[in-house]
Design a protein around this motif. Sequence first.
Motif, PDB file in Angstrom:
ATOM      1  N   ASP A  19       4.123  -1.815  -6.403  1.00  0.00           N
ATOM      2  CA  ASP A  19       5.254  -1.201  -5.425  1.00  0.00           C
ATOM      3  C   ASP A  19       5.851  -1.548  -4.353  1.00  0.00           C
ATOM      4  O   ASP A  19       4.603  -0.481  -3.546  1.00  0.00           O
ATOM      5  N   PHE A  20       6.841  -1.518  -4.015  1.00  0.00           N
ATOM      6  CA  PHE A  20       7.349  -1.674  -2.130  1.00  0.00           C
ATOM      7  C   PHE A  20       8.374  -0.084  -2.434  1.00  0.00           C
ATOM      8  O   PHE A  20       9.401  -0.036  -2.642  1.00  0.00           O
ATOM      9  N   LYS A  21       7.388   0.717  -0.320  1.00  0.00           N
ATOM     10  CA  LYS A  21       8.514   1.270  -0.021  1.00  0.00           C
ATOM     11  C   LYS A  21       9.045   0.812   0.491  1.00  0.00           C
ATOM     12  O   LYS A  21       8.936  -0.666   1.888  1.00  0.00           O
ATOM     13  N   ASN A  22       9.619   1.755   1.709  1.00  0.00           N
ATOM     14  CA  ASN A  22      10.818   0.968   3.255  1.00  0.00           C
ATOM     15  C   ASN A  22       9.645   0.595   4.034  1.00  0.00           C
ATOM     16  O   ASN A  22       9.603  -0.530   4.780  1.00  0.00           O
ATOM     17  N   LEU A  23       8.338   0.976   3.653  1.00  0.00           N
ATOM     18  CA  LEU A  23       7.121   1.094   5.011  1.00  0.00           C
ATOM     19  C   LEU A  23       5.883   0.787   4.173  1.00  0.00           C
ATOM     20  O   LEU A  23       5.796   1.482   3.405  1.00  0.00           O
ATOM     21  N   THR A  24       5.649  -0.567   3.476  1.00  0.00           N
ATOM     22  CA  THR A  24       3.870  -0.301   2.816  1.00  0.00           C
ATOM     23  C   THR A  24       3.216  -1.486   3.144  1.00  0.00           C
ATOM     24  O   THR A  24       3.133  -2.410   4.401  1.00  0.00           O
ATOM     25  N   LEU A  25       1.539  -0.455   3.237  1.00  0.00           N
ATOM     26  CA  LEU A  25       0.747  -0.917   3.809  1.00  0.00           C
ATOM     27  C   LEU A  25      -0.731  -1.706   2.956  1.00  0.00           C
ATOM     28  O   LEU A  25      -0.722  -0.996   1.985  1.00  0.00           O
ATOM     29  N   LEU A  26      -0.389  -3.131   3.232  1.00  0.00           N
ATOM     30  CA  LEU A  26      -2.172  -3.779   2.630  1.00  0.00           C
ATOM     31  C   LEU A  26      -2.921  -3.573   3.552  1.00  0.00           C
ATOM     32  O   LEU A  26      -3.139  -4.405   4.561  1.00  0.00           O
ATOM     33  N   THR A  27      -3.723  -2.986   2.795  1.00  0.00           N
ATOM     34  CA  THR A  27      -5.056  -2.931   3.155  1.00  0.00           C
ATOM     35  C   THR A  27      -6.302  -3.678   2.255  1.00  0.00           C
ATOM     36  O   THR A  27      -6.270  -3.478   1.447  1.00  0.00           O
ATOM     37  N   GLY A  28      -7.782  -3.702   2.978  1.00  0.00           N
ATOM     38  CA  GLY A  28      -8.891  -3.890   1.921  1.00  0.00           C
ATOM     39  C   GLY A  28      -9.746  -4.540   2.525  1.00  0.00           C
ATOM     40  O   GLY A  28      -9.433  -5.544   4.177  1.00  0.00           O
ATOM     41  N   ASP A 335       8.486   7.087   1.868  1.00  0.00           N
ATOM     42  CA  ASP A 335       9.185   6.131   2.025  1.00  0.00           C
ATOM     43  C   ASP A 335       8.300   5.120   2.529  1.00  0.00           C
ATOM     44  O   ASP A 335       8.021   4.240   2.896  1.00  0.00           O
ATOM     45  N   THR A 336       6.472   5.819   2.121  1.00  0.00           N
ATOM     46  CA  THR A 336       5.297   4.826   2.496  1.00  0.00           C
ATOM     47  C   THR A 336       4.930   3.965   1.383  1.00  0.00           C
ATOM     48  O   THR A 336       5.047   5.600   0.196  1.00  0.00           O
ATOM     49  N   GLN A 337       3.785   3.691   0.729  1.00  0.00           N
ATOM     50  CA  GLN A 337       3.061   3.372  -0.335  1.00  0.00           C
ATOM     51  C   GLN A 337       1.780   2.283   0.683  1.00  0.00           C
ATOM     52  O   GLN A 337       2.010   1.984   1.711  1.00  0.00           O
ATOM     53  N   ILE A 338       0.351   2.537   0.523  1.00  0.00           N
ATOM     54  CA  ILE A 338      -0.303   2.138   0.306  1.00  0.00           C
ATOM     55  C   ILE A 338      -1.378   1.868  -0.467  1.00  0.00           C
ATOM     56  O   ILE A 338      -1.272   2.273  -2.058  1.00  0.00           O
ATOM     57  N   TYR A 339      -2.057   1.123  -0.643  1.00  0.00           N
ATOM     58  CA  TYR A 339      -2.647   0.023  -1.230  1.00  0.00           C
ATOM     59  C   TYR A 339      -4.018  -0.690  -0.749  1.00  0.00           C
ATOM     60  O   TYR A 339      -4.122  -1.613  -0.040  1.00  0.00           O
ATOM     61  N   PHE A 340      -4.694  -0.487  -1.744  1.00  0.00           N
ATOM     62  CA  PHE A 340      -6.257  -0.388  -0.843  1.00  0.00           C
ATOM     63  C   PHE A 340      -6.893  -1.959  -2.056  1.00  0.00           C
ATOM     64  O   PHE A 340      -7.028  -2.057  -3.140  1.00  0.00           O
TER      65      PHE A 340
END
Length: 381
Positions: A19-28, A335-340
Motif C-alpha cells: 500500500d502506498f501513501k504520499n511518501l512510501t519508504l522501501l527499506t530492507g 501520509d507516510t508508509q514504511i516497508y521493511f
Amino acid sequence: MIQSLELENFKCFEKIKIDFKNLTLLTGVNSGGKSSIIQSILCMKQNFEILNQFPDTIEMLKSKNYTDFSIGRIGTEGKYTNLGTANNLLYENAEDDFISFRLTLEDKEKKKGSLFLKTQIDKNNPKYLTIDNSASKIDFTKILVDEENFSYLSADRITPKLQYDYSKENVLKGNLGNKGEYSIHYLAVNSNESLKLNELKHPNSNSLSFRENVARWLERISIGIDISSGVNDEMQYSYLKYSYNGGKEYFPQNVGFGITYVLPIIITLLKAERGDIIIIENPESHLHPAAQAEIANLCCKVAAQGVQLIIETHSDHFLNAIRVAVKNKIIENADTQIYFFTKVEQKSIAEKISLDSNGKVDKWPKGFFDEWDIQLEKLLW
C-alpha cells in the motif's frame, strides 16, 4: 497516485501487496525485493506509454477485442528498466508460469481505477509476457500513459564532468532521464521559471525563481554554494558551474562528487506539481549524514503538497529525518508508509511499519536499522 500494488510469482515474490501513501519508504536487506517492487511499476509504466502511441490500442485492450498478438503482450525491456528474459521474472518456486500484476490507481480528480494483468511467459519470444485475455482487466490507464507527471531516478546518476546531455524533446516533457542526464539542460532552460508549488520556496530565497531555489536547497548540502548552467545549442550539450560565496566559478570536477550526484534529485523535487509520481533510488548516496537528513526533509515537504514519492533507501539518517519531519508537522504521519523487506526461508516478505504523530515507529523487526545498537553493544561489552 498509486494506491496499491499486488504481485504474484514475480521475481522473489510468491505473493505480495504493497500500500502506498504520499511518501512510501522501501527499506530492507540486500536482494530482499525493494528494487523488484520498483521494477514492476516501471515495467507497467513503460509498456503502457508505448501502447498509448498507437490509436485505439488501449481501448482494444480494455474491451479485450484484439487479434494482433503484439498488442496482447508485455515487454521486459524499455524506457525505464530492462529486466532481461521473462524466465528471469518468474518466481523460483512458482507452481505454474503465470505472473500477475495488479495496480490500484487514483488520478488528480480522485477518480479511482485498477489494472490487473495475468501474464504467461511467451515461449516463442522470451522478451515478452503474453496477457491472458480471459483473466485480465484494464479499466484505468491515465496515470500509466502520462509521461509528463512521472519521474524516475535510478541509483546510478550523473557524475561531475565538463558537458552534460542535451535534449529539447525531453526537457519540454519535463523528463530528466533515469540518471538525471537531462537535468542540467532542464535547469538551464527553466532557470527563470517559477516553482510550480510555492510551498517549496526556500526560506532564504528572494523569489520563486527555479534556479535560485535549487541553489538555496543545494546550499543545505554545501554551505555557501551557488550554481549556474547553460546550453550550447550548436554543439548540443549543456554545462554546469559552481561557485562559493560569490567567488570564482568551478566546473563540477573541482567540487565534491556528492554535490553533482544529488543535484538531479533536488531539481526533480522542485519541478514537481500536485499529482506527480516520483520514484528515487538511494537518495542518500555520496552524502554526509546531515545532508541525507536535509534531502529527506525536502522529500517530506514535497510529499506534503500532494506529490507521491516512492523511495528506496538503506539510510537510517534518512528514516530518522522523516520521523522528525512527522513530529514537526512538516508531513502528517498518515501520509507516510514504511516497508521493511527481508527473507524468510529464501522467500521475500515485506513488513509494514508505521509512524505515529510524534514520529515514533510502531515496531522494530530484527534487521530494521538496528546495526548501530548492535555495534555499540559490542563496544560496550
